[in-house]
Design an enzyme around this catalytic site. Sequence first.
Site: not given
Ligand code: BEZ
Length: 211
Positions: A45
């Site tokens: 994210c």
């Molecule tokens: C991420 O943004 O890295 C992420 C968020 C939730 C689950 C897996 C990855």
Amino acid sequence: MTLRLGDTAPDFTQDSTQGPISFHDWLGQSWGLLFSHPADFTPVCTTELGRAASLKPEFDKRNVKVIGLSVDSNEDHVAWSKDIAETQGTAPNFPMLADKDRKVAQLYDMIHPEDAGTATVRSVFVIGPDKKIKLTLTYPASTGRNFDEILRVIDSLQLTAHHKLATPADWKPGDDCVITPAVSNEEAAKTFPGYREVKPYLRLTKAPANG
Ligand code: BEZ
């Protein structure tokens, strides 16, 4: 409720990093890109929010207002924005909805109803100036989105909103376009002089100069 292409994007009022937002009023006559991310302070994210922020000139050029969403608080969004600026070079320059009560996530079906967790999937909604949904995309949490593809689809949507044209596989701005089947050969000859008929149902023409 599953939202389909052509549905009116549900309206809502929700708090954001730029104050309360009444969605339809906020959109005005612009196109909109509403996208959700699973949670603040997560790695994929972080890269996505930085990338979306760095593309602001591209979104502005296309008259697209961008808005992010997760079920985190405004305090978290603000604290995380500093990390995004530090690690990605650009802080989010668009509002992020603080959807703590999941009002918008539920309206837009961003959380699986049988999921015990609160994390929204990576949803993308492109909304036209008529407030209709023009594109939906859903990515799993583990896959960061391709924002070049999102811009490419917006270019296609904006082109086909103004011309009786469609865009072929892997089309990019400037590539030849497809004349839609509703256009007769007579009309095609007038509107798209010099068009090429590959098959009676596959007619190609240069991209219009005015996009
Ligand atoms: C991420 O943004 O890295 C992420 C968020 C939730 C689950 C897996 C990855």
